[in-house]
Motif scaffolding. Sequence first.
Motif, PDB file in Angstrom:
ATOM      1  N   GLN A 159       0.816  -1.208   0.000  1.00 23.83           N
ATOM      2  CA  GLN A 159       0.000   0.000   0.000  1.00 23.83           C
ATOM      3  C   GLN A 159       0.856   1.268   0.000  1.00 23.83           C
ATOM      4  O   GLN A 159       0.557   2.222  -0.700  1.00 23.83           O
ATOM      5  N   PHE A 160       1.933   1.270   0.777  1.00 19.38           N
ATOM      6  CA  PHE A 160       2.805   2.448   0.843  1.00 19.38           C
ATOM      7  C   PHE A 160       4.232   2.012   0.549  1.00 19.38           C
ATOM      8  O   PHE A 160       5.004   1.744   1.466  1.00 19.38           O
ATOM      9  N   VAL A 161       4.580   1.942  -0.717  1.00 20.31           N
ATOM     10  CA  VAL A 161       5.926   1.534  -1.107  1.00 20.31           C
ATOM     11  C   VAL A 161       6.846   2.754  -1.018  1.00 20.31           C
ATOM     12  O   VAL A 161       6.529   3.824  -1.535  1.00 20.31           O
ATOM     13  N   ILE A 162       7.968   2.565  -0.344  1.00 21.41           N
ATOM     14  CA  ILE A 162       8.946   3.639  -0.179  1.00 21.41           C
ATOM     15  C   ILE A 162       9.775   3.707  -1.459  1.00 21.41           C
ATOM     16  O   ILE A 162      10.496   2.780  -1.785  1.00 21.41           O
ATOM     17  N   ASP A 163       9.637   4.793  -2.196  1.00 25.74           N
ATOM     18  CA  ASP A 163      10.304   4.960  -3.482  1.00 25.74           C
ATOM     19  C   ASP A 163      11.769   5.318  -3.258  1.00 25.74           C
ATOM     20  O   ASP A 163      12.075   6.307  -2.592  1.00 25.74           O
ATOM     21  N   MET A 217      12.614 -10.712 -11.951  1.00 28.26           N
ATOM     22  CA  MET A 217      11.325 -11.234 -11.475  1.00 28.26           C
ATOM     23  C   MET A 217      10.261 -10.147 -11.499  1.00 28.26           C
ATOM     24  O   MET A 217      10.574  -8.964 -11.414  1.00 28.26           O
ATOM     25  N   THR A 218       9.011 -10.579 -11.581  1.00 26.06           N
ATOM     26  CA  THR A 218       7.909  -9.638 -11.399  1.00 26.06           C
ATOM     27  C   THR A 218       7.854  -9.288  -9.919  1.00 26.06           C
ATOM     28  O   THR A 218       8.428  -9.999  -9.081  1.00 26.06           O
ATOM     29  N   VAL A 219       7.154  -8.231  -9.581  1.00 24.53           N
ATOM     30  CA  VAL A 219       7.044  -7.823  -8.189  1.00 24.53           C
ATOM     31  C   VAL A 219       6.411  -8.941  -7.357  1.00 24.53           C
ATOM     32  O   VAL A 219       6.898  -9.283  -6.287  1.00 24.53           O
ATOM     33  N   GLU A 220       5.337  -9.539  -7.861  1.00 26.90           N
ATOM     34  CA  GLU A 220       4.647 -10.599  -7.113  1.00 26.90           C
ATOM     35  C   GLU A 220       5.536 -11.827  -6.937  1.00 26.90           C
ATOM     36  O   GLU A 220       5.589 -12.422  -5.863  1.00 26.90           O
ATOM     37  N   LYS A 256      13.744  -2.919  -6.067  1.00 30.84           N
ATOM     38  CA  LYS A 256      14.510  -2.335  -4.958  1.00 30.84           C
ATOM     39  C   LYS A 256      13.584  -1.599  -3.990  1.00 30.84           C
ATOM     40  O   LYS A 256      13.690  -1.753  -2.774  1.00 30.84           O
ATOM     41  N   SER A 257      12.664  -0.819  -4.522  1.00 32.20           N
ATOM     42  CA  SER A 257      11.730  -0.072  -3.678  1.00 32.20           C
ATOM     43  C   SER A 257      10.830  -1.019  -2.884  1.00 32.20           C
ATOM     44  O   SER A 257      10.590  -0.807  -1.690  1.00 32.20           O
ATOM     45  N   HIS A 258      10.332  -2.054  -3.538  1.00 29.31           N
ATOM     46  CA  HIS A 258       9.462  -3.009  -2.843  1.00 29.31           C
ATOM     47  C   HIS A 258      10.223  -3.793  -1.774  1.00 29.31           C
ATOM     48  O   HIS A 258       9.711  -3.981  -0.667  1.00 29.31           O
ATOM     49  N   VAL A 259      11.426  -4.265  -2.097  1.00 31.59           N
ATOM     50  CA  VAL A 259      12.223  -5.019  -1.121  1.00 31.59           C
ATOM     51  C   VAL A 259      12.496  -4.145   0.106  1.00 31.59           C
ATOM     52  O   VAL A 259      12.375  -4.605   1.251  1.00 31.59           O
ATOM     53  N   ASN A 260      12.849  -2.893  -0.108  1.00 28.04           N
ATOM     54  CA  ASN A 260      13.078  -1.952   0.988  1.00 28.04           C
ATOM     55  C   ASN A 260      11.845  -1.863   1.892  1.00 28.04           C
ATOM     56  O   ASN A 260      11.955  -1.863   3.118  1.00 28.04           O
ATOM     57  N   THR A 261      10.667  -1.820   1.307  1.00 28.45           N
ATOM     58  CA  THR A 261       9.418  -1.733   2.065  1.00 28.45           C
ATOM     59  C   THR A 261       9.096  -3.054   2.758  1.00 28.45           C
ATOM     60  O   THR A 261       8.749  -3.079   3.938  1.00 28.45           O
TER      61      THR A 261
END
Length: 186
Positions: free
Chosen positions: A59-63, A101-104, A143-148
């Motif tokens: 919901q709130f991915v840190i960019d 990979m895709t995000v999912e 990278k942004s998703h992994v960080n979150t």
Amino acid sequence: MQDDDDFSLFKAATAGIKPIRTERADTGKPRQDNQRLAGRRANATTRVEQTRIDGLSDQFVIDVGAEDELYWARDGVQDSQMRKLKAGQISFEGSLDLHGMTVERARETLWDFLAEAAKYEIRCVRVTHGKAARLDGKRPLIKSHVNTWLRQHPQVLSFSSCQPRHGGTGALYVMLKRTMLEGREE
């Protein structure tokens, strides 16, 4: 007499037929649309059953930027441990590469990897997310998703961007909680 015969024939021909209860006319929609709709409904149901509940929110991915250094620790993690992690002085016992990979798919793979590491009481792992210089000029997605996600994962104590020899800003050292298996000394 002919009227009685016609009536009898009509009555015999319409036996078992129910009267129409609606005033809408059949517009002649092709049956193919109904089949496609049924197929979409079936696929939607299948996808819902495959959705994993893992506690990681998008919901709130840190960019973050491609060259941004990442650094995070839960409350209670000692500064000396964070300095060692950032300097690459805590050896990692496992490594995961999420390139391409895709995000999912990256989410599922990361969750499974961290579960496996926790199972074996591993203290530190490396997660390579890449920098993904995107053609559309947007920030790196994985990278942004992994960080979150790592900030939300219950087993993660802290993480830091790697030393250049281990992937630099395209990878993370991740320190994990350990429950200390019975009989193990440290």
